[in-house]
Scaffold this motif. Structure first.
Motif, mmCIF file in Angstrom:
data_model
loop_
_atom_site.group_PDB
_atom_site.id
_atom_site.type_symbol
_atom_site.label_atom_id
_atom_site.label_comp_id
_atom_site.label_asym_id
_atom_site.label_seq_id
_atom_site.Cartn_x
_atom_site.Cartn_y
_atom_site.Cartn_z
ATOM 1 N N VAL A 148 -6.089 10.349 4.214
ATOM 2 C CA VAL A 148 -4.961 10.071 3.329
ATOM 3 C C VAL A 148 -5.450 9.401 2.052
ATOM 4 C CG1 VAL A 148 -2.750 8.889 3.100
ATOM 5 C CG2 VAL A 148 -3.454 9.808 5.321
ATOM 6 N N VAL A 149 -4.971 9.879 0.911
ATOM 7 C CA VAL A 149 -5.282 9.281 -0.383
ATOM 8 C C VAL A 149 -4.054 8.515 -0.849
ATOM 9 C CG1 VAL A 149 -5.929 9.712 -2.776
ATOM 10 C CG2 VAL A 149 -6.888 11.133 -0.959
ATOM 11 N N LEU A 150 -4.220 7.226 -1.118
ATOM 12 C CA LEU A 150 -3.080 6.403 -1.513
ATOM 13 C C LEU A 150 -3.547 5.237 -2.367
ATOM 14 C CD1 LEU A 150 -3.692 3.948 0.568
ATOM 15 C CD2 LEU A 150 -2.206 5.197 2.134
ATOM 16 N N ASN A 151 -2.584 4.515 -2.919
ATOM 17 C CA ASN A 151 -2.885 3.317 -3.685
ATOM 18 C C ASN A 151 -2.982 2.129 -2.725
ATOM 19 O OD1 ASN A 151 -0.873 5.001 -5.696
ATOM 20 N ND2 ASN A 151 -2.570 4.043 -6.771
ATOM 21 N N ALA A 152 -4.076 1.396 -2.806
ATOM 22 C CA ALA A 152 -4.257 0.231 -1.941
ATOM 23 C C ALA A 152 -5.113 -0.798 -2.661
ATOM 24 C CB ALA A 152 -4.904 0.636 -0.618
ATOM 25 N N TRP A 153 -4.761 -2.062 -2.492
ATOM 26 C CA TRP A 153 -5.506 -3.143 -3.147
ATOM 27 C C TRP A 153 -6.846 -3.388 -2.468
ATOM 28 C CZ3 TRP A 153 -3.574 -4.149 -7.662
ATOM 29 C CH2 TRP A 153 -2.190 -4.051 -7.877
ATOM 30 N N PHE A 154 -6.896 -3.173 -1.159
ATOM 31 C CA PHE A 154 -8.137 -3.328 -0.403
ATOM 32 C C PHE A 154 -8.010 -2.509 0.871
ATOM 33 C CE2 PHE A 154 -5.439 -7.139 0.049
ATOM 34 C CZ PHE A 154 -5.079 -7.064 1.395
ATOM 35 N N GLY A 155 -9.068 -2.469 1.670
ATOM 36 C CA GLY A 155 -9.078 -1.631 2.859
ATOM 37 C C GLY A 155 -7.957 -1.976 3.829
ATOM 38 N N PRO A 208 -5.629 0.558 -7.240
ATOM 39 C CA PRO A 208 -6.469 1.759 -7.391
ATOM 40 C C PRO A 208 -6.265 2.734 -6.235
ATOM 41 C CG PRO A 208 -7.780 -0.115 -6.689
ATOM 42 C CD PRO A 208 -6.429 -0.660 -7.022
ATOM 43 N N ILE A 209 -6.708 3.949 -6.455
ATOM 44 C CA ILE A 209 -6.637 4.983 -5.422
ATOM 45 C C ILE A 209 -7.721 4.728 -4.368
ATOM 46 C CG2 ILE A 209 -6.915 7.437 -4.950
ATOM 47 C CD1 ILE A 209 -4.344 6.842 -6.328
ATOM 48 N N SER A 239 0.838 -1.197 0.000
ATOM 49 C CA SER A 239 0.000 0.000 0.000
ATOM 50 C C SER A 239 0.873 1.247 0.000
ATOM 51 C CB SER A 239 -0.927 0.003 1.216
ATOM 52 O OG SER A 239 -0.184 -0.031 2.414
ATOM 53 N N ALA A 240 0.327 2.308 -0.587
ATOM 54 C CA ALA A 240 1.015 3.601 -0.725
ATOM 55 C C ALA A 240 2.149 3.549 -1.732
ATOM 56 C CB ALA A 240 1.528 4.105 0.624
ATOM 57 N N GLU A 241 2.209 2.459 -2.514
ATOM 58 C CA GLU A 241 3.224 2.341 -3.557
ATOM 59 C C GLU A 241 2.550 2.336 -4.923
ATOM 60 O OE1 GLU A 241 6.246 2.424 -4.107
ATOM 61 O OE2 GLU A 241 7.254 2.305 -2.183
#
Length: 207
Positions: free
Chosen positions: A62-69, A55-56, A26-28
């Protein structure tokens, strides 16, 4: 006149060499991971590398890239995940795998790897995929599904070998989570080799 579509043999030949699908933490992003990981495969030019980007998502403010919660950290052996979100991410990975297989790649030439949250998604995707893959490599990940999902793991998936690395000093995904995850796979009859890393991985990012 349009050229005829390639014969199945030609399509398979175009996909020779196998694929490594890398799922970032996450965040990558996939591109950032490519810069870190691709150099390790320079001696294997026939291997194709894929670095998709999650996805964003909004996590609090915080807004970041994460596959799920993302649940509260650190991740432990008993952390409860948003399994609906995990399964949506797994479906996304399965579509990528299905597309690769349809293009001519033998499933046993596909390797799904991931770091942290990407590692969790990698193992969840392998567990629920209806084919035996070449392997799965997890770096400081965890199993993001409850043990009740054991009945949904197909026999073919149980044949996919897993290599699991986990750092003793990992403060985001605790060592106990990785160790428990590997034990769960072994309970399923899967071949899972667990490797202890005695320091936190330098490219460790998120949960």
């Amino acid at each position: 006149m349009a050229a005829p579509p390639p014969a199945p043999a030609a399509a398979a030949a175009a996909r020779a060499g196998g694929l490594v699908l890398w799922l970032h933490g996450s965040a990558e992003t996939g591109e950032h991971s490519r810069g870190q990981i691709a150099p390790y495969f320079s001696a294997a030019p026939a291997v194709r590398l894929s670095f998709p980007t999650a996805p964003i998502a909004c996590v609090g403010d915080v807004v970041l890239n994460a596959w799920f919660g993302i649940p509260e950290v650190p991740i432990t052996a008993t952390t409860v995940r948003d399994e609906e979100g995990v399964l949506e991410a797994v479906e996304h990975v399965h579509k990528m795998l299905d597309k690769e297989v349809a293009a001519g790649t033998c499933p046993t030439d596909i390797f799904v790897c991931g770091l942290s949250q990407g590692g969790a998604l990698a193992i969840a995707s392998v567990l629920l995929y209806p084919k035996t893959l070449g392997g799965c490599v997890v770096f400081s990940g965890s199993v993001p599904l409850s043990k009740s999902f054991a009945v949904r793991v197909p026999p073919e998936a149980r044949k996919t070998p897993v290599l699991w690395f986990h750092g003793m000093a990992d403060g985001v995904v605790l060592f106990e989570a990785g160790h428990a995850g590997c034990a769960f796979l072994q309970e399923l009859g899967m071949a899972c080799e667990f490797k202890v890393v005695h320091k936190q991985m330098s490219f460790k990012i998120g949960a």
